[in-house]
Design a protein around this motif. Structure first.
Motif, mmCIF file in Angstrom:
data_model
loop_
_atom_site.group_PDB
_atom_site.id
_atom_site.type_symbol
_atom_site.label_atom_id
_atom_site.label_comp_id
_atom_site.label_asym_id
_atom_site.label_seq_id
_atom_site.Cartn_x
_atom_site.Cartn_y
_atom_site.Cartn_z
ATOM 1 N N PRO A 78 -29.613 24.933 -16.636
ATOM 2 C CA PRO A 78 -29.513 24.674 -15.192
ATOM 3 C C PRO A 78 -28.253 23.881 -14.856
ATOM 4 O O PRO A 78 -27.777 23.074 -15.651
ATOM 5 N N ARG A 79 -27.724 24.126 -13.671
ATOM 6 C CA ARG A 79 -26.534 23.442 -13.172
ATOM 7 C C ARG A 79 -26.896 22.571 -11.973
ATOM 8 O O ARG A 79 -27.930 22.771 -11.339
ATOM 9 N N TRP A 80 -26.023 21.615 -11.666
ATOM 10 C CA TRP A 80 -26.228 20.799 -10.470
ATOM 11 C C TRP A 80 -26.048 21.612 -9.194
ATOM 12 O O TRP A 80 -26.694 21.348 -8.190
ATOM 13 N N PHE A 81 -25.170 22.627 -9.242
ATOM 14 C CA PHE A 81 -24.830 23.356 -8.022
ATOM 15 C C PHE A 81 -24.958 24.863 -8.242
ATOM 16 O O PHE A 81 -24.611 25.376 -9.311
ATOM 17 N N ALA A 82 -25.429 25.548 -7.215
ATOM 18 C CA ALA A 82 -25.643 26.995 -7.295
ATOM 19 C C ALA A 82 -24.304 27.732 -7.372
ATOM 20 O O ALA A 82 -23.265 27.211 -6.941
ATOM 21 N N PRO A 83 -24.305 28.975 -7.896
ATOM 22 C CA PRO A 83 -23.046 29.709 -8.116
ATOM 23 C C PRO A 83 -22.157 29.848 -6.889
ATOM 24 O O PRO A 83 -20.941 29.740 -7.000
ATOM 25 N N ASP A 84 -22.728 30.095 -5.698
ATOM 26 C CA ASP A 84 -21.878 30.309 -4.526
ATOM 27 C C ASP A 84 -21.871 29.088 -3.605
ATOM 28 O O ASP A 84 -21.567 29.199 -2.426
ATOM 29 N N SER A 85 -22.178 27.919 -4.152
ATOM 30 C CA SER A 85 -22.224 26.712 -3.330
ATOM 31 C C SER A 85 -20.816 26.311 -2.891
ATOM 32 O O SER A 85 -19.819 26.630 -3.552
#
Length: 287
Positions: free
Chosen positions: A37-44
């Motif tokens: 998991p990442r802190w931010f979504a792919p298209d954020s």
């Protein structure tokens, strides 16, 4: 591969290695290829801003703006080695940005912890005797707001896909998550709050000799081979054009060229960087 594509690949590789450092490709793969998991979504918004070539302009503007706080500038001058190892400092900064924006939550937190440990060791006194420490939440907030404002301004002026009004607020909020993790306080979450926070620091700002030396180093004597200096001057003019007028006046960088042609020069520079860096990005997507 045709000659144009070979040239593009060479330009992209040279730019990437300058910014990311000798281990840049290995770090890129660790950042983007590690599952989790990442802190931010792919298209954020934060990924769109920090992944665009306009960050080259935004990063330079941020350094110039940050230098106007005497305590923050004293820490840079005394501990960062910006003159002795400017490319090393740039690589460390870009690596931090890459990990906290794109890497897994675990790797992003590891980077935060590493930088916080470094900040705890950076302390001293200004030439006029005032104490400073890099872990000071008030200084961390100044460094953050100057950086967030600069990256956002550069993206909105030179980015491939500028953000909508709602997305700009989201960018400020997302970048604030990283700042709070580093120890900053009273971190803005909207563009309006960002502008207010920068204005609240105005009484503390001023161009010290160290700040003027930094501006001269970055704009007039960059550590680049001679053939690269003309393109760099376009990028630098684009950065200066985005500075608030009061910051340009303080640093003595308000020239006719930056006022009248800085915007177009910055656009040309960013398009050139994007042309080269797209070859590196395509290789990363292929992986």
């Amino acid at each position: 591969m045709n000659p144009i594509e070979r040239l593009r690949a060479r330009v992209g590789d040279a730019l990437f290695m300058r910014v990311a450092g000798p281990g840049g490709y290995e770090q890129r793969d660790r950042i983007h290829l590690t599952p989790g998991p990442r802190w931010f979504a792919p298209d954020s918004p934060i990924r769109r801003v920090h992944g665009d070539s306009a960050t080259f302009v935004g990063g330079l503007r941020a350094l110039l703006l940050q230098s106007l706080h005497p305590l923050a500038m004293a820490g840079v001058a005394g501990h960062s080695g910006y003159r002795g190892d400017p490319w090393g400092r740039l690589a460390r900064t870009s690596t931090f940005l890459g990990y906290t924006t794109f890497a897994t939550e675990e790797h992003a937190q590891e980077m935060i912890d590493r930088v916080r440990a470094v900040h705890e060791r950076v302390r001293g006194r200004t030439p006029d005797g005032r104490p400073y420490r890099a872990s000071d939440p008030h200084l961390l907030t100044w460094v953050h707001v100057a950086e967030a404002d600069s990256f956002l301004a550069a993206h909105q002026r030179y980015g491939e896909k500028p953000l909508t009004a709602g997305e700009t607020d989201e960018y400020v909020a997302q970048s604030g998550r990283v700042a709070r993790a580093l120890g900053a306080q009273d971190v803005p979450t909207t563009v309006a709050e960002l502008a207010d926070r920068i204005e609240s620091y105005r009484g503390e700002l001023g161009a010290t000799p160290a700040a003027l030396d930094t501006a001269s180093f970055l704009l007039r004597e960059p550590p680049l081979p001679r053939p690269a200096r003309a393109p760099y001057r376009l990028l630098a003019a684009g950065s200066v054009a985005l500075l608030p007028s009061w910051a340009r006046d303080e640093l003595g960088v308000d020239t006719w060229f930056s006022r009248t042609l800085g915007g177009p020069a910055g656009s040309v520079a960013v398009r050139a960087v994007r042309w080269g860096m797209d070859s590196v990005a395509r290789e990363g997507r292929r992986w």
